[in-house]
Design a protein around this motif. Sequence first.
Motif, PDB file in Angstrom:
ATOM      1  N   GLN A  93       0.839  -1.210   0.000  1.00 11.82           N
ATOM      2  CA  GLN A  93       0.000   0.000   0.000  1.00 11.82           C
ATOM      3  C   GLN A  93       0.868   1.252   0.000  1.00 11.82           C
ATOM      4  OE1 GLN A  93      -2.697   1.919   3.187  1.00 11.82           O
ATOM      5  NE2 GLN A  93      -4.034   0.455   2.148  1.00 11.82           N
ATOM      6  N   GLY A  95       0.646   5.930  -0.872  1.00  7.20           N
ATOM      7  CA  GLY A  95      -0.040   7.076  -1.459  1.00  7.20           C
ATOM      8  C   GLY A  95       0.081   6.974  -2.976  1.00  7.20           C
ATOM      9  N   GLU A  96      -0.468   7.928  -3.671  1.00 10.24           N
ATOM     10  CA  GLU A  96      -0.371   7.910  -5.147  1.00 10.24           C
ATOM     11  C   GLU A  96       0.956   8.568  -5.517  1.00 10.24           C
ATOM     12  OE1 GLU A  96      -3.551   8.214  -7.643  1.00 10.24           O
ATOM     13  OE2 GLU A  96      -4.955   7.225  -6.281  1.00 10.24           O
ATOM     14  N   LEU A 143      -6.992  -3.444  -3.848  1.00  9.47           N
ATOM     15  CA  LEU A 143      -7.921  -2.750  -2.943  1.00  9.47           C
ATOM     16  C   LEU A 143      -8.044  -1.286  -3.360  1.00  9.47           C
ATOM     17  CD1 LEU A 143      -6.406  -3.793   0.537  1.00  9.47           C
ATOM     18  CD2 LEU A 143      -8.305  -4.901  -0.674  1.00  9.47           C
ATOM     19  N   ILE A 144      -9.257  -0.850  -3.561  1.00 11.01           N
ATOM     20  CA  ILE A 144      -9.476   0.586  -3.796  1.00 11.01           C
ATOM     21  C   ILE A 144     -10.878   0.923  -3.282  1.00 11.01           C
ATOM     22  CG2 ILE A 144     -10.082   0.212  -6.247  1.00 11.01           C
ATOM     23  CD1 ILE A 144      -8.735   3.025  -6.732  1.00 11.01           C
ATOM     24  N   PHE A 216     -14.275   6.980  10.006  1.00  5.78           N
ATOM     25  CA  PHE A 216     -13.460   8.172   9.733  1.00  5.78           C
ATOM     26  C   PHE A 216     -12.842   8.637  11.049  1.00  5.78           C
ATOM     27  CE2 PHE A 216     -13.954  12.795  10.506  1.00  5.78           C
ATOM     28  CZ  PHE A 216     -12.821  13.220   9.830  1.00  5.78           C
TER      29      PHE A 216
HETATM   30  N1  SAM Z   1      -3.771   5.606  -2.158  1.00  7.01           N
HETATM   31  C1  SAM Z   1      -4.488   4.385  -2.035  1.00  7.01           C
HETATM   32  C2  SAM Z   1      -5.959   4.588  -2.299  1.00  7.01           C
HETATM   33  O1  SAM Z   1      -6.405   5.703  -2.532  1.00  7.01           O
HETATM   34  O2  SAM Z   1      -6.691   3.607  -2.321  1.00  7.01           O
HETATM   35  C3  SAM Z   1      -4.257   3.674  -0.722  1.00  7.01           C
HETATM   36  C4  SAM Z   1      -3.820   4.479   0.448  1.00  7.01           C
HETATM   37  S1  SAM Z   1      -5.135   5.312   1.310  1.00  7.01           S
HETATM   38  C5  SAM Z   1      -4.226   6.215   2.500  1.00  7.01           C
HETATM   39  C6  SAM Z   1      -5.877   3.971   2.225  1.00  7.01           C
HETATM   40  C7  SAM Z   1      -7.187   4.249   2.919  1.00  7.01           C
HETATM   41  O3  SAM Z   1      -6.968   5.051   4.078  1.00  7.01           O
HETATM   42  C8  SAM Z   1      -8.226   5.013   2.162  1.00  7.01           C
HETATM   43  O4  SAM Z   1      -8.953   4.175   1.303  1.00  7.01           O
HETATM   44  C9  SAM Z   1      -9.076   5.660   3.263  1.00  7.01           C
HETATM   45  O5  SAM Z   1     -10.346   5.036   3.405  1.00  7.01           O
HETATM   46  C10 SAM Z   1      -8.238   5.457   4.529  1.00  7.01           C
HETATM   47  N2  SAM Z   1      -8.132   6.722   5.280  1.00  7.01           N
HETATM   48  C11 SAM Z   1      -7.492   7.832   4.896  1.00  7.01           C
HETATM   49  N3  SAM Z   1      -7.658   8.814   5.815  1.00  7.01           N
HETATM   50  C12 SAM Z   1      -8.437   8.319   6.794  1.00  7.01           C
HETATM   51  C13 SAM Z   1      -8.981   8.850   8.007  1.00  7.01           C
HETATM   52  N4  SAM Z   1      -8.771  10.113   8.379  1.00  7.01           N
HETATM   53  N5  SAM Z   1      -9.739   8.025   8.780  1.00  7.01           N
HETATM   54  C14 SAM Z   1      -9.948   6.746   8.427  1.00  7.01           C
HETATM   55  N6  SAM Z   1      -9.466   6.191   7.289  1.00  7.01           N
HETATM   56  C15 SAM Z   1      -8.729   6.960   6.470  1.00  7.01           C
END
Ligand code: SAM
Length: 332
Positions: A93, A95-96, A143-144, A216
């Motif tokens: 996993q 970030g982008e 996973l997305i 959240f």
């Molecule tokens: N960049 C990839 C994506 O967009 O799928 C994976 C990384 S992203 C940080 C992973 C997950 O973190 C997201 O799908 C989001 O639901 C969760 N996430 C991000 N910020 C959050 C928060 N403040 N509270 C709970 N979950 C969070």
Amino acid sequence: MEFSKNEIVDILKDDSQNNWLFSLADRVRKEYVGDEVHLRGLIEFSNICRCTCKYCGLRCANKSVKRYRMSPDNIINTAKNACNAGYKTIVLQSGEDSFFSKEVMCNIISEIKKFDTALTLSIGERSFEDYKFFKQSGADRYLIRIETTDRNLYEKMHPSMSFDNRVRCLKDLKTLGYEAGTGCLVGLPEQTVESLAGDILFFKEIDADMIGIGPFISHPQTPLKDSLNGDFTLALKVMALTRIILKNVNIPATTAMETLNPEGRLIALQCGANVIMPNVTSSVYSENYDIYPNKAHLDEDIINSRQIIEGKIKSIGRTISKDYGFKRKLNN
Ligand code: SAM
């Protein structure tokens, strides 16, 4: 078991039947996916992100997070160590992060697939072609999360991103034969129970194979710093209903659940979940994978220590799976 949207909304609104709901979800979990818990070794390999999701601490506008990017060799070695420690799935996993081009990712994927493991990616929105090459290199799952199916809310939470593109990603992944994982955040500002009911029906409509549901959690360096955290029980109810309605999918007990309740993951395992994703990233990196507060602290317990998590799982009468943990087929 079929539920209409109105019935789902009624269940989400009424807390008097929660015990019935949770024990039904636990029975459905036992019947369709059994007592085994699948452990997936999570490698958080880069916290560099071009996105500006309003709730996420990794958003590029957050200048107070210390950014890191693990080298491909380091990622591959971390995966090898996790496989040697018994993990049968590795989850990559990040970030982008545009450093991880199609070519760089394909190399990492094919190296990791030399170990005895299934491989899941969670690296955000990419083109059909990228997804196709990742699959050809050996990736098994992706996973997305859709995050929310309320289009207006989605667009408020994700400036310069598009809901349609998020859905396109999921459809491409299914077309390419991945096991596709999605999911939602529970408790985003302005989110309604009607839209949460829509999220559950969306998981079914898209024929998701894995569904991650997490509350959240408000992050102080984001525009949502003054918003309330999501509600633990409501997140658990969305998860339980997802189990009851989708039956044989894989559902993780998410770390975000544990952030809100010290036994959050064990409780989730008893309300429909059958997967845990221990963090196998070195804490040198993962302490800066600051999606939301207190996450790093939880990760510390389990880095390099399957024993702690295995002990907890056994304490509730469940066993640790020794296989790759693909979605179980329905016996019709
Ligand atoms: N960049 C990839 C994506 O967009 O799928 C994976 C990384 S992203 C940080 C992973 C997950 O973190 C997201 O799908 C989001 O639901 C969760 N996430 C991000 N910020 C959050 C928060 N403040 N509270 C709970 N979950 C969070």
